[in-house]
Design a protein around this motif. Structure first.
Motif, PDB file in Angstrom:
ATOM      1  N   ALA A 156      39.953 -12.096 -30.938  1.00 19.15           N
ATOM      2  CA  ALA A 156      39.505 -12.124 -29.543  1.00 19.15           C
ATOM      3  C   ALA A 156      38.826 -10.808 -29.173  1.00 19.15           C
ATOM      4  N   GLN A 157      39.330  -9.711 -29.713  1.00 19.11           N
ATOM      5  CA  GLN A 157      38.711  -8.405 -29.458  1.00 19.11           C
ATOM      6  C   GLN A 157      37.364  -8.291 -30.161  1.00 19.11           C
ATOM      7  N   TYR A 158      37.273  -8.828 -31.357  1.00 17.66           N
ATOM      8  CA  TYR A 158      35.977  -8.861 -32.051  1.00 17.66           C
ATOM      9  C   TYR A 158      34.965  -9.676 -31.240  1.00 17.66           C
ATOM     10  N   TYR A 159      35.411 -10.785 -30.684  1.00 25.78           N
ATOM     11  CA  TYR A 159      34.523 -11.622 -29.875  1.00 25.78           C
ATOM     12  C   TYR A 159      33.977 -10.836 -28.674  1.00 25.78           C
ATOM     13  N   SER A 160      34.853 -10.139 -27.984  1.00 32.55           N
ATOM     14  CA  SER A 160      34.417  -9.347 -26.835  1.00 32.55           C
ATOM     15  C   SER A 160      33.412  -8.279 -27.254  1.00 32.55           C
ATOM     16  N   ALA A 161      33.670  -7.642 -28.395  1.00 32.71           N
ATOM     17  CA  ALA A 161      32.761  -6.611 -28.884  1.00 32.71           C
ATOM     18  C   ALA A 161      31.399  -7.209 -29.236  1.00 32.71           C
ATOM     19  N   ALA A 162      31.403  -8.349 -29.934  1.00 30.98           N
ATOM     20  CA  ALA A 162      30.147  -8.989 -30.314  1.00 30.98           C
ATOM     21  C   ALA A 162      29.349  -9.435 -29.094  1.00 30.98           C
ATOM     22  N   LYS A 163      30.053  -9.926 -28.077  1.00 26.92           N
ATOM     23  CA  LYS A 163      29.383 -10.337 -26.835  1.00 26.92           C
ATOM     24  C   LYS A 163      28.665  -9.158 -26.179  1.00 26.92           C
ATOM     25  N   LYS A 164      29.280  -7.988 -26.228  1.00 28.69           N
ATOM     26  CA  LYS A 164      28.669  -6.798 -25.614  1.00 28.69           C
ATOM     27  C   LYS A 164      27.473  -6.317 -26.428  1.00 28.69           C
ATOM     28  N   VAL A 165      27.640  -6.276 -27.740  1.00 22.09           N
ATOM     29  CA  VAL A 165      26.549  -5.792 -28.593  1.00 22.09           C
ATOM     30  C   VAL A 165      25.359  -6.744 -28.551  1.00 22.09           C
ATOM     31  N   PHE A 166      25.641  -8.042 -28.603  1.00 22.02           N
ATOM     32  CA  PHE A 166      24.574  -9.041 -28.605  1.00 22.02           C
ATOM     33  C   PHE A 166      24.526  -9.781 -27.267  1.00 22.02           C
ATOM     34  N   SER A 167      24.495  -9.020 -26.213  1.00 23.65           N
ATOM     35  CA  SER A 167      24.462  -9.609 -24.874  1.00 23.65           C
ATOM     36  C   SER A 167      23.238 -10.498 -24.714  1.00 23.65           C
ATOM     37  N   GLY A 168      23.453 -11.648 -24.096  1.00 24.06           N
ATOM     38  CA  GLY A 168      22.363 -12.586 -23.884  1.00 24.06           C
ATOM     39  C   GLY A 168      22.154 -13.572 -25.016  1.00 24.06           C
ATOM     40  N   ARG A 169      22.846 -13.359 -26.141  1.00 24.92           N
ATOM     41  CA  ARG A 169      22.727 -14.267 -27.262  1.00 24.92           C
ATOM     42  C   ARG A 169      23.893 -15.255 -27.282  1.00 24.92           C
ATOM     43  N   LYS A 170      23.753 -16.299 -28.083  1.00 26.30           N
ATOM     44  CA  LYS A 170      24.832 -17.270 -28.233  1.00 26.30           C
ATOM     45  C   LYS A 170      25.843 -16.731 -29.248  1.00 26.30           C
ATOM     46  N   VAL A 171      27.084 -16.566 -28.790  1.00 26.36           N
ATOM     47  CA  VAL A 171      28.143 -16.017 -29.635  1.00 26.36           C
ATOM     48  C   VAL A 171      29.304 -16.997 -29.642  1.00 26.36           C
ATOM     49  N   THR A 172      29.675 -17.484 -30.829  1.00 30.06           N
ATOM     50  CA  THR A 172      30.809 -18.407 -30.899  1.00 30.06           C
ATOM     51  C   THR A 172      32.105 -17.645 -30.692  1.00 30.06           C
ATOM     52  N   ALA A 173      33.041 -18.262 -30.006  1.00 33.25           N
ATOM     53  CA  ALA A 173      34.310 -17.604 -29.719  1.00 33.25           C
ATOM     54  C   ALA A 173      35.122 -17.399 -30.983  1.00 33.25           C
ATOM     55  N   ILE A 174      35.075 -18.380 -31.876  1.00 36.07           N
ATOM     56  CA  ILE A 174      35.919 -18.364 -33.060  1.00 36.07           C
ATOM     57  C   ILE A 174      35.285 -19.275 -34.098  1.00 36.07           C
ATOM     58  N   ASP A 175      35.672 -19.100 -35.344  1.00 36.13           N
ATOM     59  CA  ASP A 175      35.186 -19.922 -36.442  1.00 36.13           C
ATOM     60  C   ASP A 175      36.423 -20.295 -37.256  1.00 36.13           C
ATOM     61  N   ILE A 176      36.869 -21.529 -37.156  1.00 38.47           N
ATOM     62  CA  ILE A 176      38.182 -21.883 -37.676  1.00 38.47           C
ATOM     63  C   ILE A 176      38.112 -23.113 -38.586  1.00 38.47           C
ATOM     64  N   LEU A 177      38.899 -23.105 -39.651  1.00 38.50           N
ATOM     65  CA  LEU A 177      38.950 -24.212 -40.603  1.00 38.50           C
ATOM     66  C   LEU A 177      40.032 -25.195 -40.196  1.00 38.50           C
ATOM     67  N   ASP A 178      39.708 -26.483 -40.268  1.00 35.57           N
ATOM     68  CA  ASP A 178      40.702 -27.485 -39.868  1.00 35.57           C
ATOM     69  C   ASP A 178      41.914 -27.506 -40.806  1.00 35.57           C
ATOM     70  N   GLY A 179      41.689 -27.597 -42.103  1.00 33.73           N
ATOM     71  CA  GLY A 179      42.786 -27.630 -43.065  1.00 33.73           C
ATOM     72  C   GLY A 179      43.429 -29.005 -43.165  1.00 33.73           C
ATOM     73  N   PHE A 180      44.101 -29.267 -44.299  1.00 34.32           N
ATOM     74  CA  PHE A 180      44.764 -30.551 -44.492  1.00 34.32           C
ATOM     75  C   PHE A 180      45.775 -30.812 -43.377  1.00 34.32           C
ATOM     76  N   ASN A 181      46.594 -29.818 -43.084  1.00 30.18           N
ATOM     77  CA  ASN A 181      47.509 -29.883 -41.947  1.00 30.18           C
ATOM     78  C   ASN A 181      46.910 -29.042 -40.825  1.00 30.18           C
ATOM     79  N   VAL A 182      46.330 -29.686 -39.857  1.00 27.93           N
ATOM     80  CA  VAL A 182      45.583 -28.985 -38.819  1.00 27.93           C
ATOM     81  C   VAL A 182      46.489 -28.239 -37.848  1.00 27.93           C
ATOM     82  N   GLY A 183      47.788 -28.438 -37.957  1.00 28.41           N
ATOM     83  CA  GLY A 183      48.707 -27.788 -37.030  1.00 28.41           C
ATOM     84  C   GLY A 183      48.581 -26.282 -37.013  1.00 28.41           C
ATOM     85  N   GLY A 184      48.366 -25.683 -38.180  1.00 26.69           N
ATOM     86  CA  GLY A 184      48.215 -24.236 -38.245  1.00 26.69           C
ATOM     87  C   GLY A 184      46.983 -23.760 -37.503  1.00 26.69           C
TER      88      GLY A 184
END
Length: 322
Positions: A156-184
């Motif tokens: 979340a802190q990386y996201y905030s930093a990227a938003k500031k550095v690349f202000s005005g650009r499209k920045v994804t909040a997170i990049d997450i793998l579903d996995g066989f058991n998606v609960g994690g």
């Protein structure tokens, strides 16, 4: 997923162009592939892909080999008129690949990247956050990032930093793998939402487990957990896997090619079911030599096309079975 060394491709011209007819007009289709040769291959243009994704170490500007590889890819992608998504992740150096950078170090690295290359990129602050590195391997992320006890706050802190550095650009909040058991993944995402500032508009999901099992249940749970119907969901890595951990899907190369094509058809049906899905990044264009333990390419190493290539070219879709 895994970035692999590949055999150089032979140059063979495609004899016919097929205009995609069944793709959703609201969904942009692209590729995630690390090879500069992807964009000059005669087989690339007929796919009519508009966006391209590159996975770069966060400190790419300070590592000569990584810098040269990226610049070659960037030049080729720009020549192919691609809208570019950069997904940052761990360093490739032997002393840093398994260490998560501080927010300050991360911010300085992204600032150096912007100074060198400009800000005309879409950004993923950190690639596939919930996948840990196996012992002795660089693939995956440092434990401080991939573990749910510490990762969500830092990401979340990386996201905030990227938003500031690349202000005005499209920045994804997170990049997450579903996995066989998606609960994690759901648990990680839930914790991330507690720390993230603002209301992110863009979210990245890698839904290999769903697409390759003909399912939508994991994708559905992650979109539900995001909980924002106005947000865009990008499948930043998705596609049909032929070989995983050195084993062919279905037990043979021929069966694996068929299963991968079926997975891609399932993938193309998802934006029809989930209107929030606005981008698909197919991983990957180039096939891998048999010696590599992962392969999801649309073409073979000898530059012949696989069944999945035709699925992507024609934007063929088939309803996932679950």
């Amino acid at each position: 997923m895994r970035r692999l060394a590949r055999t150089s491709l032979l140059v063979i011209a495609l004899t016919a162009l097929v205009v995609p007819s069944s793709a959703s007009a609201a969904t942009t289709v692209g590729v995630s592939d690390q090879q500069a040769s992807t964009f000059t291959n005669p087989l690339f243009a007929p796919l009519k892909l508009k966006v391209a994704r590159y996975i770069a170490p966060y400190d790419v500007t300070s590592e000569p080999k990584q810098k040269a590889d990226f610049e070659a890819w960037l030049k080729a992608a720009k020549s192919a008129k691609q809208t570019i998504l950069i997904s940052f992740e761990h360093s490739r150096t032997s002393t840093k690949y398994n260490k998560a950078p501080s927010v300050s170090t991360y911010t300085k690295a992204l600032t150096a990247f912007k100074k060198k290359y400009g800000k005309s990129f879409d950004i993923t602050p950190w690639n596939e956050v919930n996948v840990c590195q196996a012992s002795g391997r660089q693939e995956g992320q440092p434990s401080k990032i991939c573990k749910s006890a510490t990762g969500p706050k830092l990401v979340a802190q990386y996201y905030s930093a990227a938003k500031k550095v690349f202000s005005g650009r499209k920045v994804t909040a997170i990049d997450i793998l579903d996995g066989f058991n998606v609960g994690g993944a759901v648990s990680y995402l839930r914790k991330f939402k507690k720390y993230v500032k603002g209301t992110p508009k863009y979210w990245g999901i890698h839904n290999y487990s769903d697409t390759n099992r003909g399912s939508t249940s994991r994708t559905s749970r992650l979109i539900k957990e995001i909980g924002n119907k106005k947000a865009e969901v990008w499948l930043t890595e998705t596609g049909g896997q032929l070989r995983l951990r050195g084993v062919y899907a279905g037990g043979s190369e021929a069966a694996a090619e068929t299963k991968a094509a079926t997975a891609l058809k399932c993938m193309f049906s998802m934006p029809k079911k989930y209107k929030q899905i606005k981008r698909l990044y197919v991983y990957q264009f180039n096939g891998a030599p048999v010696a590599n333990d992962f392969d999801a390419g649309l073409i073979n190493v000898d530059n012949t096309i696989r069944k999945g290539y035709t699925v992507v070219q024609k934007r063929q879709s088939a309803t996932c079975h679950a």
